[in-house]
Design an enzyme around this catalytic site. Sequence first.
Site, mmCIF file in Angstrom:
data_model
loop_
_atom_site.group_PDB
_atom_site.id
_atom_site.type_symbol
_atom_site.label_atom_id
_atom_site.label_comp_id
_atom_site.label_asym_id
_atom_site.label_seq_id
_atom_site.Cartn_x
_atom_site.Cartn_y
_atom_site.Cartn_z
ATOM 1 N N CYS B 112 94.600 -29.946 122.419
ATOM 2 C CA CYS B 112 93.224 -29.832 121.940
ATOM 3 C C CYS B 112 92.413 -29.441 123.163
ATOM 4 O O CYS B 112 92.232 -30.241 124.072
ATOM 5 C CB CYS B 112 92.703 -31.138 121.350
ATOM 6 N N CYS B 115 88.451 -31.383 123.302
ATOM 7 C CA CYS B 115 88.335 -32.816 123.599
ATOM 8 C C CYS B 115 89.712 -33.444 123.525
ATOM 9 O O CYS B 115 90.502 -33.303 124.441
ATOM 10 C CB CYS B 115 87.336 -33.492 122.677
ATOM 11 N N SER B 116 90.037 -34.094 122.433
ATOM 12 C CA SER B 116 91.373 -34.669 122.316
ATOM 13 C C SER B 116 91.679 -34.940 120.857
ATOM 14 O O SER B 116 92.166 -36.008 120.515
ATOM 15 C CB SER B 116 91.476 -35.960 123.116
ATOM 16 N N CYS B 117 91.406 -33.986 119.991
ATOM 17 C CA CYS B 117 91.740 -34.159 118.581
ATOM 18 C C CYS B 117 93.242 -34.359 118.458
ATOM 19 O O CYS B 117 94.015 -33.692 119.123
ATOM 20 C CB CYS B 117 91.352 -32.922 117.772
#
Lengths: 116, 207
Positions: B112, B115-117
């Site tokens: 991702c 961000c950090s999906c």
Amino acid sequence: MQTQFEHFAATSMLGRKDSPPRCDGELFFEDSWEGRAFGIAIALSKKGHYEWEDFRQQLITSIGEWESSHALDDPSWNYYQRWLLALERVMLEINLIDSVELEQQLAELITQDTFY
Amino acid sequence: MSGYEHFKYSTDREAYSAARVHALEALLVKKGVITGSTVDQVLKYFKTEMGPFNGAKIVARAWVDPSFKMRLLKDANAAIAEMKFPPGMSGAEGEHLKIVENTPTVHNLIVCTLCSCYPWPTLGLPPYWFKDPTFRARAVREPRAVLKEFGLVIDPAVEIKVWDSSAQIRWSVLPERPEGTAGMSESQLAAIVTPESMMGVGKIKVA
């Protein structure tokens, strides 16, 4: 100094599978405050105080700010510090808290010597 | 607003962040927004109900049931709904899951970049390196080199596809069923599936 990603890569190359703090799906928080920040963000979303997407956008912004002002391998990177900044911003934006009361609460905690 | 600039050293920043989170939580409890146990309940839920153990069951089912696999690749959320997971599986970043299959000619890697999906319900929370700026940037630019650093050398003839998770789609990898697993039951198969294999940074090994 290694970045966390390089540290993972290095330890897995050395064959020490248990070195990365992954622990088969267990939570990955390095410090307990990170877990609390995570839990607060989820809880407020679940309770309908904001849409998760709104928090996510704040997180993207706060990460983007760091990345545009630091080298990507800057060892001061801390994901949950960006998370916490996003959380504070979204809480202030929806007027769930105001900055004065937050600073008061913080001052109170520090006076109680809870953390230092 | 953040005040971080006053803290020059990382240990100070850690302590400051800890104090700040504690203040936030205390304030929310004081205001009656949450209770003292709300955060613990959230963390417990993520520890016991959401994790790569769910993803591993899905992979194992796809390996033993070709028609389930077809449904899974076509509409992951609908297929997973067949599996009677605990309630909440479809919420909290579990929506819009898409699963891509590794084959002898294609290796998939998820990332991702913004961000950090990450598909929490099936993979748990992302490991720390998934969130690292270096990984997020390099995985897209030079996936083969990054995978090599994870100890995974992909044959030059195999195509590497990188899937960037977002609010619209969270990606997960269906790894190849390894050799030597012909006689294994579904639950035995689930036990050998690793989170790394479902992110595309590892291959499954049979002991």
